[in-house]
Design an enzyme around this catalytic site. Structure first.
Site, PDB file in Angstrom:
ATOM      1  N   SER A 377     -70.017  35.482  23.852  1.00  0.00           N
ATOM      2  CA  SER A 377     -69.877  34.633  25.046  1.00  0.00           C
ATOM      3  C   SER A 377     -70.385  33.215  24.856  1.00  0.00           C
ATOM      4  O   SER A 377     -70.202  32.366  25.737  1.00  0.00           O
ATOM      5  CB  SER A 377     -70.586  35.276  26.228  1.00  0.00           C
ATOM      6  N   LYS A 524     -76.558  29.210  26.657  1.00  0.00           N
ATOM      7  CA  LYS A 524     -75.640  30.304  26.974  1.00  0.00           C
ATOM      8  C   LYS A 524     -75.954  31.495  26.091  1.00  0.00           C
ATOM      9  O   LYS A 524     -76.167  31.359  24.879  1.00  0.00           O
ATOM     10  CB  LYS A 524     -74.187  29.877  26.745  1.00  0.00           C
ATOM     11  N   GLY A 526     -74.975  35.493  24.635  1.00  0.00           N
ATOM     12  CA  GLY A 526     -73.801  36.223  24.178  1.00  0.00           C
ATOM     13  C   GLY A 526     -74.222  37.576  23.648  1.00  0.00           C
ATOM     14  O   GLY A 526     -75.288  37.706  23.040  1.00  0.00           O
TER      15      GLY A 526
END
Length: 590
Positions: A377, A524, A526
């Site tokens: 991600s 971010k 993931g």
């Protein structure tokens, strides 16, 4: 396991693999020699057999040899795997070994580490013993040479009659009851026993011609290479057997060349000289290339071949043998079992990299940070930049897309309407797929090339919709932590060919509402499942990403954190990695 333990464990597994390879190579070489008797006397078969074992040993030491395997992992763990927490649908990655839950991994990993250390000690003891034997042999030869008498070029030794002025190595005559032999790799010397003068003149000439043939064929150099392999693989009995057959083939080859075209009477004289020499000499000097020094069994076979020589020397049997050895090498690499101890945790993914966004100077680099894996991600950062730059995404809450059953989201928590803010916050995969579909395949691939993102491979895959192949679940896109940091520097410094609007909206949506030690974090997460070498997903292990940048007092640092986690936990691997990074950031003096 420490990095040193990982290296020692690889040496242990490579040694075990070389034993299996040695058995296979020896079997193939012997079968070829029996099927084509002329091959038995050719040096290439036995020397290349040793090289094949060495190649397999070296290949096993390489970090990613297991990716060549075509057999499933052999799971040595009898424990039932715990139930896995529901995970986002993410692409899998390949790592070298499987790992078990933490406690089992620590226990079994410790056993592997102890075994590897013990093997290391044993290996170097054996290597030292081998080196000691070679040193003693060298000293003995030097003593023989010092006690001998050099023979001048004009010497009338009966064995050199008719060779006046011919190029030959320096000859030294010694009184010791040895076999004639060559000594020295770069400056060979021919040692001749004094008792050789008691032989018939023809026998002397044939014996010396045999040694000179060794010299011309460069058998000393080939033997030295074989002895070196013997030292490295002292623990492998098949290497010793191949070495012995190489020595026999060298002797047979010289016999063949010396007697080629000679009448039966001279062949008989030569065979009688072999028997006489064996009765006069004492034990051969270790590691020396010596005429008649291979003992009675070899002497019997040599005499038999002298009486009934093998005349044929076709090339195609040699090619068949060499092809068979090549097949053995490839088969060993592909069929070597991955004895998955669910414990060794060799090459478990763990990397932290932090760099100054302006200068690019690395402030932190811990672990292996050059391994390419799926971005999972974290690729949403790039998708966000593409979406806002192309106009597909407008702002934090536009466009809002309702969930549709055709999206077939595997995660129930994603089955609701989503906008850009909730997309990045909840890491909704189906929304990513809708964004890349609207941007278009050609433009998405163009963005990835312009961003120089990882391996830049967003390939179409048969049976996979392009919306999936172009998103974070792409089966072909890979990136390393080092490459993540490079990409993020371009984002922070606004060096990508996109609009300021795309930078500003992406930065705003990536802001983490948890400043740490004065650092404002943008990042971010993931999460991705690990894939075993046989293609099946490991239900016990995930990797977690957390990438982005931090800002404090005008300083900007980019970071990439990659960590492998056992699945049974309260959080996804990405969340765990973020927590680990935040904790580390609070303790670091940057």
């Amino acid at each position: 396991m420490t990095p040193l333990d990982v290296i020692l464990a690889r040496l242990l597994f490579a040694a075990a693999g070389s034993l299996a390879a040695g058995l296979a190579v020896w079997a193939v070489a012997v079968l070829c020699a029996r099927r084509f008797p002329a091959l038995a006397g050719q040096r290439s078969l036995w020397l290349l057999g040793q090289l094949a074992v060495a190649i397999i040993f070296g290949a096993i030491l390489l970090p990613h040899t297991d990716r060549l395997r075509i057999v499933p992992v052999i799971d040595m763990n009898n424990d039932s795997p715990p139930l896995a927490v529901a995970q986002p649908s993410q692409p899998a990655i390949i790592v070298a070994t499987d790992a078990a839950p933490a406690t089992a991994a620590e226990q079994r990993g410790a056993k592997v580490a102890y075994a590897a250390r013990a093997w290391c000690v044993l290996y170097f003891l054996g290597l030292g013993y081998f080196a000691c034997r070679q040193w003693r042999a060298r000293r003995l030869l030097q003593t023989l040479i010092a006690s001998g008498t050099p023979l001048a070029a004009s010497d009338d030794h009966p064995g050199f009659m008719g060779k006046a002025g011919a190029l030959r190595p320096h000859a030294i005559e010694v009184c010791a009851p040895i076999s004639p032999m060559l000594q020295g790799i770069f400056k060979p010397r021919l040692l001749l026993p004094r008792h050789l003068r008691n032989f018939d003149r023809l026998q002397q000439q044939l014996i010396i011609e045999h040694e000179l043939t060794h010299w011309r064929r460069r058998d000393l150099q080939l033997s030295a290479a074989s002895v070196l392999l013997q030292g490295v693989f002292w623990f492998n009995p098949f290497m010793r057997m191949l070495h012995a057959r190489l020595g026999w083939s060298q002797e047979f080859g010289c016999d063949h060349d010396v007697l080629s075209g000679r009448p039966p009477e001279e062949r008989k004289a030569y065979a009688a000289a072999l028997v006489m020499q064996l009765s006069l000499q004492r034990q051969a000097v270790d590691a020396a290339l010596a005429f008649g020094a291979s003992g009675q069994p070899t002497l019997v076979s040599r005499v038999k071949l002298i009486r009934s020589p093998i005349a044929t020397r076709s090339r195609w049997p040699r090619y068949a043998a060499l092809g068979s050895l090549a097949v053995v090498v490839c088969a060993n690499l592909m069929l070597q079992p991955a004895f998955n101890l669910h414990a060794a945790n060799i090459e478990a993914l763990d990397c932290t990299i932090m760099a100054d966004a302006n200068s690019g100077k690395e402030l932190v680099r811990e672990g292996s940070c050059d391994e390419r894996v799926t971005p999972a991600s974290t690729f949403k950062i790039a998708i966000s930049l593409m979406g806002f730059d192309s106009g597909v995404l407008q702002d934090d809450h536009s466009p809002y897309l309702p969930y549709e059953e055709r999206y077939a989201s595997p995660n129930p928590s994603w089955r609701h309407g989503t906008d850009p803010a909730s997309w990045l916050h909840e890491s909704v995969v189906w929304y990513s797929q809708q964004v890349v579909s609207r941007v278009g395949a050609t433009r998405v691939r163009g963005y990835v090339q312009a961003f120089d993102y990882g391996n830049r491979e967003l390939a179409s895959v048969a049976g996979v919709d392009d919306a999936i192949a172009l998103s974070e679940v792409s089966p072909t896109l890979r990136i390393s932590p080092s490459e993540q940091a490079t990409f993020l520097r371009k984002v922070v410094n606004r060096q990508l060919p996109i609009s300021d609007h795309a930078y500003e909206l992406t930065e705003r949506l990536l802001k983490v509402d948890m400043p740490v030690n004065g650092w404002q974090v943008y990042g971010k997460t993931g999460t991705a499942a690990i894939q075993r070498p046989d293609g099946t997903a490991d239900q016990t292990q995930d990797i977690g990403w957390f990438v982005g940048w931090v800002v404090k007092d005008g300083r900007r640092l980019v970071f990439a954190r990659l960590l492998q986690h056992p699945v049974p936990s309260y959080h996804h691997a990405g969340s765990q990695t973020r927590e680990a990074f935040m904790s580390e950031l609070a303790r670091r003096a940057l």
